[in-house]
Design a protein around this motif. Structure first.
Motif, PDB file in Angstrom:
ATOM      1  N   GLU A 163       0.863  -1.184   0.000  1.00 17.41           N
ATOM      2  CA  GLU A 163       0.000   0.000   0.000  1.00 17.41           C
ATOM      3  C   GLU A 163       0.893   1.224   0.000  1.00 17.41           C
ATOM      4  O   GLU A 163       1.818   1.333   0.813  1.00 17.41           O
ATOM      5  CB  GLU A 163      -0.921   0.026   1.233  1.00 17.41           C
ATOM      6  CG  GLU A 163      -1.785   1.307   1.266  1.00 17.41           C
ATOM      7  CD  GLU A 163      -2.798   1.367   2.409  1.00 17.41           C
ATOM      8  OE1 GLU A 163      -2.809   0.439   3.255  1.00 17.41           O
ATOM      9  OE2 GLU A 163      -3.565   2.342   2.453  1.00 17.41           O
ATOM     10  N   ASN A 188      -4.598   4.906  -2.131  1.00 19.08           N
ATOM     11  CA  ASN A 188      -5.807   5.419  -1.480  1.00 19.08           C
ATOM     12  C   ASN A 188      -6.443   6.503  -2.339  1.00 19.08           C
ATOM     13  O   ASN A 188      -5.763   7.412  -2.811  1.00 19.08           O
ATOM     14  CB  ASN A 188      -5.462   6.007  -0.109  1.00 19.08           C
ATOM     15  CG  ASN A 188      -5.058   4.930   0.873  1.00 19.08           C
ATOM     16  OD1 ASN A 188      -5.891   4.183   1.373  1.00 19.08           O
ATOM     17  ND2 ASN A 188      -3.753   4.816   1.124  1.00 19.08           N
ATOM     18  N   GLU A 195      -8.001   1.878  -3.095  1.00 19.60           N
ATOM     19  CA  GLU A 195      -8.683   1.717  -1.802  1.00 19.60           C
ATOM     20  C   GLU A 195      -9.630   2.898  -1.595  1.00 19.60           C
ATOM     21  O   GLU A 195      -9.219   4.055  -1.641  1.00 19.60           O
ATOM     22  CB  GLU A 195      -7.653   1.642  -0.669  1.00 19.60           C
ATOM     23  CG  GLU A 195      -6.722   0.440  -0.809  1.00 19.60           C
ATOM     24  CD  GLU A 195      -5.903   0.154   0.448  1.00 19.60           C
ATOM     25  OE1 GLU A 195      -5.979   0.927   1.428  1.00 19.60           O
ATOM     26  OE2 GLU A 195      -5.184  -0.870   0.447  1.00 19.60           O
ATOM     27  N   ASP A 252     -11.903   0.313   2.048  1.00 13.64           N
ATOM     28  CA  ASP A 252     -11.011   0.628   3.158  1.00 13.64           C
ATOM     29  C   ASP A 252     -11.813   0.930   4.425  1.00 13.64           C
ATOM     30  O   ASP A 252     -12.972   1.321   4.346  1.00 13.64           O
ATOM     31  CB  ASP A 252     -10.212   1.883   2.760  1.00 13.64           C
ATOM     32  CG  ASP A 252      -8.834   1.915   3.382  1.00 13.64           C
ATOM     33  OD1 ASP A 252      -8.556   1.095   4.277  1.00 13.64           O
ATOM     34  OD2 ASP A 252      -8.043   2.775   2.982  1.00 13.64           O
ATOM     35  N   LYS A 265     -11.256  -4.302   3.604  1.00 13.21           N
ATOM     36  CA  LYS A 265     -10.179  -4.131   4.578  1.00 13.21           C
ATOM     37  C   LYS A 265     -10.786  -3.825   5.941  1.00 13.21           C
ATOM     38  O   LYS A 265     -11.417  -2.787   6.120  1.00 13.21           O
ATOM     39  CB  LYS A 265      -9.256  -2.982   4.158  1.00 13.21           C
ATOM     40  CG  LYS A 265      -8.459  -3.274   2.892  1.00 13.21           C
ATOM     41  CD  LYS A 265      -7.401  -2.217   2.655  1.00 13.21           C
ATOM     42  CE  LYS A 265      -6.169  -2.433   3.527  1.00 13.21           C
ATOM     43  NZ  LYS A 265      -5.091  -1.465   3.184  1.00 13.21           N
TER      44      LYS A 265
HETATM   45 CA    CA Z   1      -5.831   2.479   2.903  1.00 11.96          CA
END
Ligand code: CA
Ligand code: C2E
Ligand code: CA
Ligand code: CA
Length: 274
Positions: free
Chosen positions: A58, A117, A149, A179, A200
């Motif tokens: 990530e 993200n 995400e 997320d 997640k």
């Molecule tokens: Ca994230």
């Protein structure tokens, strides 16, 4: 603050209005940060629980301001989001992460997906598809190696529009993860319709799974739910061997957390890949 979630606007606005001067100063520094090259990305390993193998990274944004030093994302991302600067910054993050992933592969690393993200503002913009396609084209990254995400809160804010955007992103071959799952107001009805690949589980649940029976039950339920919907499930914020064992025993697919590796500079991540 756990129940509010870290992406909650009202929470950050209220906190920051306490010091409006500081906020204004930060905003003007943030406006110049891109040109001054003050941003960089760190990369946190994602590990397959069953095999223990590295399965991805990530990308996490870092800001080192000349006079103020490192400023944590929790302090500047909400301001970037409110001011709209996140659109330009987010595009920089996307392109930089794609470029880095290609560089690792050219150096001989296996093609692991890189997760980026996406902020609420980015998701709701009409040019998102173009921006993503352009980043992939310019860097030459295989879409299968990019994962976005997205928080559930932003999806629920405008479900129809989000559905449309997510479907188009999926058509490009990109992976999509929800997320901070569990901190927002997701409706199971919509979850079923969302073209996503992964959930997640938020760190706020994971951190107490071995001590709080509620968090343990919620985590088990999210894992079952994900599997019923044919989704993979990732636990974030795994810090201890006991948390690791719990997640393994309960069938979680992937983990991320200090126990396996902190977010690190690209050189250090390259060493992990080798
Ligand atoms: Ca994230
Ligand atoms: P997130 O997307 O939920 O990212 C996970 C956060 O948890 C990261 O914080 C990571 O460093 C931290 N973390 C990972 N493992 C552990 C652990 O075992 N223990 C603890 N205590 N923390 C762990 P970070 O890097 O400070 O980022 C905070 C948030 O800022 C992110 O939460 C994300 O919402 C936002 N953010 C970071 N980079 C970007 C970006 O490029 N774009 C956007 N829109 N948001 C970003
Ligand atoms: Ca999170
Ligand atoms: Ca609890």
């Amino acid at each position: 603050a756990k129940e509010l979630g870290r992406n909650n606007f009202a929470f950050f606005s209220a906190e920051m209005s306490v010091n409006a001067t500081e906020r204004l100063g930060m905003l003007s520094r943030l406006r110049n940060a891109l040109q001054r090259n003050e941003f960089l990305l760190h990369y946190q390993p994602k590990v397959c629980l069953k095999t223990g193998r590295l399965v991805g990274a990530e990308a996490l944004l870092r800001w080192h301001n000349g006079s103020h030093g490192p400023i944590p994302p929790g302090r500047f991302i909400p301001l970037a989001e409110e001011s709209g600067l996140i659109v330009e910054i987010g595009e920089w993050v996307l392109r930089s992460a794609c470029r880095q992933a290609v560089a690792w592969q050219r150096a001989g690393a296996p093609p692991l997906p890189i997760a980026v993200n996406l902020s609420p503002r980015q998701l709701l913009r009409d040019d998102l598809l173009d921006v993503v396609e352009q980043a992939l084209r310019d860097t030459g990254l295989d879409p299968a190696c990019l994962e976005l995400e997205i928080t559930e809160t932003v999806i629920m804010r405008d479900v129809e529009k989000s559905l449309h955007t997510l479907h188009r992103l999926k058509q490009l071959g990109i992976g999509i993860a929800i997320d901070d799952f569990g901190t927002g107001y997701s409706s199971l009805n919509y979850l079923k319709r969302l073209p996503v690949d992964k959930l997640k589980i938020d760190r706020s649940f994971v951190s107490d799974i071995t001590t709080d029976p509620d968090d343990a039950a919620i985590t088990r339920a999210v894992i079952s739910l994900a599997h019923i919907l044919n989704l993979k499930v990732v636990a974030e914020g795994v810090e201890t061997e006991a948390q690791h064992r719990f997640l393994l025993e309960n069938g979680c697919d992937e983990v991320q957390g200090y126990y396996f590796g902190k977010p690190m500079a690209h050189q250090d991540f390259a060493a992990l890949l080798a």
